[in-house]
Write a protein that holds these residues in place. Structure first.
Motif, PDB file in Angstrom:
ATOM      1  N   LEU A  69       0.835  -1.200   0.000  1.00  0.00           N
ATOM      2  CA  LEU A  69       0.000   0.000   0.000  1.00  0.00           C
ATOM      3  C   LEU A  69       0.872   1.253   0.000  1.00  0.00           C
ATOM      4  CD1 LEU A  69      -2.685  -1.046   2.647  1.00  0.00           C
ATOM      5  CD2 LEU A  69      -2.949  -1.002   0.161  1.00  0.00           C
ATOM      6  N   PRO A  70       0.365   2.365  -0.526  1.00  0.00           N
ATOM      7  CA  PRO A  70       1.158   3.598  -0.534  1.00  0.00           C
ATOM      8  C   PRO A  70       1.598   4.019   0.861  1.00  0.00           C
ATOM      9  CG  PRO A  70      -0.746   3.796  -1.976  1.00  0.00           C
ATOM     10  CD  PRO A  70      -0.930   2.531  -1.205  1.00  0.00           C
ATOM     11  N   LEU A  74       8.205 -21.287   4.650  1.00  0.00           N
ATOM     12  CA  LEU A  74       8.408 -19.857   4.839  1.00  0.00           C
ATOM     13  C   LEU A  74       7.283 -19.144   4.109  1.00  0.00           C
ATOM     14  CD1 LEU A  74      10.090 -17.299   5.547  1.00  0.00           C
ATOM     15  CD2 LEU A  74      11.285 -17.638   3.363  1.00  0.00           C
ATOM     16  N   THR A  75       6.510 -18.363   4.859  1.00  0.00           N
ATOM     17  CA  THR A  75       5.366 -17.653   4.293  1.00  0.00           C
ATOM     18  C   THR A  75       5.570 -16.156   4.439  1.00  0.00           C
ATOM     19  OG1 THR A  75       3.889 -19.477   4.865  1.00  0.00           O
ATOM     20  CG2 THR A  75       2.861 -17.377   4.344  1.00  0.00           C
ATOM     21  N   VAL A  76       5.446 -15.440   3.332  1.00  0.00           N
ATOM     22  CA  VAL A  76       5.539 -13.979   3.326  1.00  0.00           C
ATOM     23  C   VAL A  76       4.279 -13.451   2.652  1.00  0.00           C
ATOM     24  CG1 VAL A  76       6.832 -11.967   2.541  1.00  0.00           C
ATOM     25  CG2 VAL A  76       8.056 -14.058   3.198  1.00  0.00           C
ATOM     26  N   GLU A  77       3.543 -12.624   3.369  1.00  0.00           N
ATOM     27  CA  GLU A  77       2.330 -12.019   2.800  1.00  0.00           C
ATOM     28  C   GLU A  77       2.295 -10.544   3.139  1.00  0.00           C
ATOM     29  OE1 GLU A  77      -1.404 -13.321   4.582  1.00  0.00           O
ATOM     30  OE2 GLU A  77      -0.252 -14.552   5.962  1.00  0.00           O
ATOM     31  N   ASN A  78       1.575  -9.804   2.333  1.00  0.00           N
ATOM     32  CA  ASN A  78       1.545  -8.360   2.519  1.00  0.00           C
ATOM     33  C   ASN A  78       0.177  -7.813   2.154  1.00  0.00           C
ATOM     34  OD1 ASN A  78       1.699  -8.809  -0.244  1.00  0.00           O
ATOM     35  ND2 ASN A  78       2.918  -6.978  -0.634  1.00  0.00           N
ATOM     36  N   THR A  79      -0.044  -6.605   2.594  1.00  0.00           N
ATOM     37  CA  THR A  79      -1.207  -5.859   2.133  1.00  0.00           C
ATOM     38  C   THR A  79      -0.883  -5.248   0.787  1.00  0.00           C
ATOM     39  OG1 THR A  79      -0.380  -3.961   3.392  1.00  0.00           O
ATOM     40  CG2 THR A  79      -2.032  -5.356   4.462  1.00  0.00           C
ATOM     41  N   GLY A  80      -1.896  -4.786   0.089  1.00  0.00           N
ATOM     42  CA  GLY A  80      -1.651  -4.198  -1.222  1.00  0.00           C
ATOM     43  C   GLY A  80      -2.905  -4.176  -2.052  1.00  0.00           C
ATOM     44  N   LYS A  81      -2.728  -3.948  -3.340  1.00  0.00           N
ATOM     45  CA  LYS A  81      -3.863  -3.895  -4.250  1.00  0.00           C
ATOM     46  C   LYS A  81      -4.458  -5.282  -4.454  1.00  0.00           C
ATOM     47  CE  LYS A  81      -2.306   0.151  -6.862  1.00  0.00           C
ATOM     48  NZ  LYS A  81      -1.993   0.692  -8.210  1.00  0.00           N
ATOM     49  N   GLY A 117      -3.290  -7.741  -1.740  1.00  0.00           N
ATOM     50  CA  GLY A 117      -1.950  -8.236  -1.486  1.00  0.00           C
ATOM     51  C   GLY A 117      -1.815  -9.689  -1.925  1.00  0.00           C
ATOM     52  N   ILE A 118      -0.760 -10.316  -1.464  1.00  0.00           N
ATOM     53  CA  ILE A 118      -0.458 -11.668  -1.911  1.00  0.00           C
ATOM     54  C   ILE A 118       0.183 -12.461  -0.784  1.00  0.00           C
ATOM     55  CG2 ILE A 118       1.836 -11.081  -2.775  1.00  0.00           C
ATOM     56  CD1 ILE A 118       1.387 -12.995  -5.085  1.00  0.00           C
ATOM     57  N   ARG A 119      -0.047 -13.749  -0.791  1.00  0.00           N
ATOM     58  CA  ARG A 119       0.596 -14.659   0.167  1.00  0.00           C
ATOM     59  C   ARG A 119       1.484 -15.614  -0.621  1.00  0.00           C
ATOM     60  NH1 ARG A 119      -3.529 -16.683   2.045  1.00  0.00           N
ATOM     61  NH2 ARG A 119      -3.714 -15.540   4.030  1.00  0.00           N
ATOM     62  N   ILE A 120       2.771 -15.638  -0.297  1.00  0.00           N
ATOM     63  CA  ILE A 120       3.738 -16.500  -0.987  1.00  0.00           C
ATOM     64  C   ILE A 120       4.307 -17.490   0.019  1.00  0.00           C
ATOM     65  CG2 ILE A 120       5.870 -16.595  -2.323  1.00  0.00           C
ATOM     66  CD1 ILE A 120       5.343 -13.773  -3.253  1.00  0.00           C
TER      67      ILE A 120
END
Length: 365
Positions: free
Chosen positions: A268-269, A287-294, A349-352
């Motif tokens: 996000l901005p 290992l899980t990396v997730e973030n907020t976003g569009k 966002g996305i979860r990887i």
């Protein structure tokens, strides 16, 4: 000799051997139950005097030529039948050999598609078709990658040439500005070259393996990238368990750094969040990396690991990268016999998730 001729001779030889055993068994049976000589009593057969008749010798004279005829027939029948049977048995192998020759010339689109029942030849043909499909996909991927890499590397070189031409033909042009732009262009070219070298190293699996704890790598990556997160107004939350695996510490750290950096930059901005978590199961570590976003669509997410796939929604000013971040993650994961899963989050966002084989501790005997 060809395999077909060898099989033919083997069939005929076996048939001849079986025929000899059968004739020998018949002869032994005759020797056992047929007397050597027979005594003919006068008056019983019209013979006026007593006579001893040799039965076995007479039987041998009758049996031997007929046995020779039978053996000759078995030889001819074995050779002819063996040649036909060997041809039928080796027909699938001939198709597989033809497909191999086509593949050696570069034609990877041909498939055997062997019909018939499930047997060893069918399994071999199916395995060969699967190998051809994977090889064709790999070659196509390498060609796309080479074309994209050539295009991406040509761009900074063309820009550098244009800037140098402008500086040479325009004496009033500000030299400092040209130097700054050349520095930025060259930095991008160097970053891309290093990324390509890292991809090649990971794809060839030319690295030593040793025990690695993914949780420690996650902590190191978040601490290193904390200034970048603060610059973007992103909060990083790290949690999880000890996650031991076997691999290259440098490559796995690069993998973790790429994931965390992407999660920070493509967020996000303002007031964005990144979650980094490690978990362990009996046979794997994650290992899980997730973030907020569009909001991202599954179709877009499925293309993010392709090289140089940088949609406008993925690029932030000053941090466009070289378009190989997730490609490097995918290659490193594959080189460590792991799996990479990308899932769009419902809220944006996305979860990887990177899943790698765990180090299984030895059990006490």
């Amino acid at each position: 000799m060809s395999v077909r001729l060898k099989l033919t001779l083997s069939y005929a030889g076996f048939l001849m051997f079986a025929g000899v055993l059968l004739l020998a068994a018949v002869w032994v049976f005759l020797l056992r139950y047929v007397p050597d000589r027979a005594l003919i009593v006068p008056g019983s057969t019209g013979v006026p005097v007593q006579e001893v008749f040799p039965i076995r010798s007479s039987l041998l004279r009758v049996f031997a030529p007929r046995a020779a005829v039978v053996m000759a027939f078995l030889l001819v029948f074995g050779l002819a039948g063996g040649w036909i049977l060997a041809g039928r048995m080796l027909a699938p192998l001939t198709r597989i050999t033809g497909a191999t020759r086509l593949a050696s010339t570069g034609s990877l689109s041909h498939r055997i598609r062997l019909p018939g029942r499930e047997d060893e030849f069918r399994e071999l043909a199916d395995a060969f078709d699967t190998m051809l499909a994977r090889l064709e996909a790999h070659v196509a991927e390498q060609r796309r990658f080479a074309a994209n890499a050539s295009h991406e590397l040509r761009t900074p070189l063309a820009v550098s040439k244009a800037l140098l031409d402008v500086a040479r033909t325009d004496p009033d042009h500000v030299t400092g500005e040209v130097i700054d732009r050349l520095h930025a262009v060259n930095t991008r070219a160097i970053d891309m070259t290093e990324a390509l070298l890292l991809l090649s190293r990971a794809d060839q699996r030319s690295f030593a393996r040793e025990p690695v704890d993914l949780s420690l790598l996650a902590e190191e990556a978040t601490e290193t990238l904390l200034p970048l997160a603060e610059e973007h107004g992103v909060t990083i939350e790290t949690s999880g368990d000890i996650a031991p695996t076997l691999g290259s510490p440098a490559l796995l750290l690069q993998l973790t750094m790429n994931l965390v950096q992407n999660a920070i930059v493509h967020n996000l901005p303002e007031h964005g969040t990144v979650w980094v978590n490690t978990t362990i199961s009996p046979e794997s570590v994650m290992l899980t990396v997730e973030n907020t976003g569009k909001q991202l669509t599954p179709q877009l997410v499925s293309t993010l690991t392709e090289p140089f796939q940088r949609g406008t929604e993925r690029v932030h000013a000053g941090h466009a990268g070289v378009g190989l971040g997730l490609t490097i993650v995918k290659t490193i994961t594959r080189a460590h016999d792991g799996t990479l899963t990308l899932t769009p989050r419902p809220t944006g966002g996305i979860r990887i998730t990177v899943e790698l084989p765990a180090i299984i501790p030895p059990t006490d005997s």
